[in-house]
Enzyme design. Structure first.
Site: not given
Ligand SMILES: Cc1ncc(COP(=O)(O)O)c(C=O)c1O
Length: 461
Positions: A43
């Site tokens: 992020k």
């Molecule tokens: C731990 C974790 N995994 C996966 C994701 C998924 O990513 P995206 O929001 O880009 O789909 C997030 C998103 O908040 C996350 O915090």
């Protein structure tokens, strides 16, 4: 060489081979380890991009306040950039998220409001609604809204995609990513498919989220939404950032499999990662079972964050036991069951998908077994058991001339030698006839209910 601030170290995270999971599977399976980012998650990329775009649009002014709804990781990325650029931060999150995440944000001087998880997205108490309300109340504030802010996926189009293409020298064939806001999978897939439209893109979702059914039907059917514990992926809304037209398959992972796989990543690969990483790897393995990899294939799996945020949960045996993800139960491993059966050198009896059903019946009688795995060359592609054969022959005796490949059922689950028998017991009591065990000597063997019963009773005597 030095950086003008920590913010400049975002990105260029390493690709690491997942050796335990890649064992006996053709091709190369790589994890993109996003905890190498300064805020320890994927992020950081979107935090930087969303802030830079807001500054250039004039939405975020000097001394402003950033307000966001976050599962914690976006908050961490925003807080890190805000610290360097002199912004204040107020975050809303849900009570499902780990306290480690909340304490980390407060440690960076942010205000954190914890909202109930199990309320409708448009409920005034939800973390989406509270963030929107605070935006109205706090002067000189900006609400990034990572769900619908397209700078999110643009960050991955500009950073994550090009990195993966370069790091794999354009050899990538499969891209696997969890779907939360959808920014990671959409932005990265957009870039990679521009480079090579044949690249397979696999989205990972959580059981209890709307995404898989929405991907398959295009219908937003609330009946699929249920509480789950995996953090960061899955949703009860469809954010603007999600573009499923770029996605070839969506696989849903249950919490248990996510957390057990996360612990294996830590204990067998030394990758101390978060729960959605376990989901991504477990989902990737399910995809490979359905669509076997070829020798030249290169799969890249996004590992979004670090295990440091889940020490009180996934990595805490008490929490895992309380939630029924690991049992007190026996610590006996599959290897022991095979040893106690006393024939671990026995060849695995299989039938080829081109053989006739008749031949399959002959084999089962000759070896006195009640199910057979079906092979296509080296690959396990299906299974046949007595129940299935009986219903086929009852339907029409002519079925016995049918090629096995036309009448077979799903392949039996493949498990590793070190799996605990509790997990096998659950699989075998859940309707699976038997499981295939991949042994260290590169041989397969099969475990049935009776093998388990004998092993447990022998171990008691
Ligand atoms: C731990 C974790 N995994 C996966 C994701 C998924 O990513 P995206 O929001 O880009 O789909 C997030 C998103 O908040 C996350 O915090």
């Amino acid at each position: 060489m030095w950086y003008s601030s920590i913010v400049d170290t975002v990105g260029n995270t390493p690709l690491v081979r997942l050796n335990t999971f890649n064992k006996n599977i053709p091709g190369t399976i790589l994890g993109k380890v996003e905890y190498f980012n300064p805020g320890q998650s994927v992020k950081d990329r979107i935090a930087l991009k969303m802030i830079e775009d807001a500054e250039s649009r004039g939405d975020l002014k000097p001394g402003g306040t950033i307000i966001e709804g976050t599962s914690g990781n976006t908050g961490m990325g925003l807080a890190m950039v805000a610290a360097v650029r002199g912004y204040k931060c107020v975050f809303t999150t849900t009570d499902k998220q780990s306290m480690e995440k909340v304490n980390l944000l407060r440690a960076l001087g942010c205000e954190v409001k914890i909202c109930p998880t199990n309320v409708e997205p448009d409920d005034p108490r939800s973390y989406y609604s509270v963030a929107k309300r605070l935006k109205e109340e706090i002067p000189n504030s900006w609400y990034p809204n990572q769900y619908d802010n397209l700078s999110n996926r643009q960050a991955h189009y500009e950073m994550t995609g090009p990195e993966i293409w370069e790091q794999t020298e354009g050899k990538i064939t499969h891209f696997v990513a969890g779907v939360g806001t959808g920014g990671t999978i959409t932005g990265t897939a957009e870039y990679l498919k521009e480079k090579n439209p044949d690249i397979k893109v696999i989205g990972i979702d959580s059981v209890g989220s709307i995404y898989k059914s929405y991907f398959e039907t295009g219908v937003f059917d609330k009946r699929h939404i249920a509480p789950y514990l995996t953090e960061g992926i899955g949703e009860d809304i469809i954010p603007e950032n999600v573009d499923f037209s770029l996605v070839d398959d969506v696989i849903q992972c249950p919490d248990r499999e996510a957390f057990v796989t996360t612990r294996i990543l830590a204990r067998k690969e030394g990758l101390f990662v978060g729960g959605s990483c376990g989901s991504a790897v477990w989902g990737a393995m399910q995809f490979i079972r359905k669509h076997p990899m070829k020798e030249d294939d290169v799969m890249v799996i996004i590992l979004p964050d670090s295990g440091t945020r889940y020490v009180s949960k996934i990595y805490n045996d008490e929490w895992m036991r309380t939630n029924g993800f690991i049992d007190e139960g026996s610590s006996m491993e599959v290897e022991e069951v095979v040893r106690l059966r006393g024939d671990n050198s026995r060849e695995l009896i299989t039938v080829d998908k081109n053989d006739t059903l008749e031949h399959c019946i002959v084999l089962m009688n000759r070896h006195n077994v009640s199910q057979l795995p079906v092979m296509d060359g080296e690959n396990l592609v299906g299974s046949l058991n007595e129940t299935r054969i009986l219903s086929l022959l009852t339907e029409s005796p002519e079925m016995r001339n049918k090629p096995v490949g036309d009448v077979m059922e799903e392949p039996l689950p493949v498990v590793s030698n070190d799996l605990k028998i509790d997990q096998i017991t659950r699989m075998l009591s859940g309707g699976v006839a038997a499981v295939i065990v991949k042994q260290d000597n590169n041989k397969y063997t099969i475990i049935t209910r009776s093998d388990l019963i004998n092993a447990i009773s022998k171990s008691m005597s």
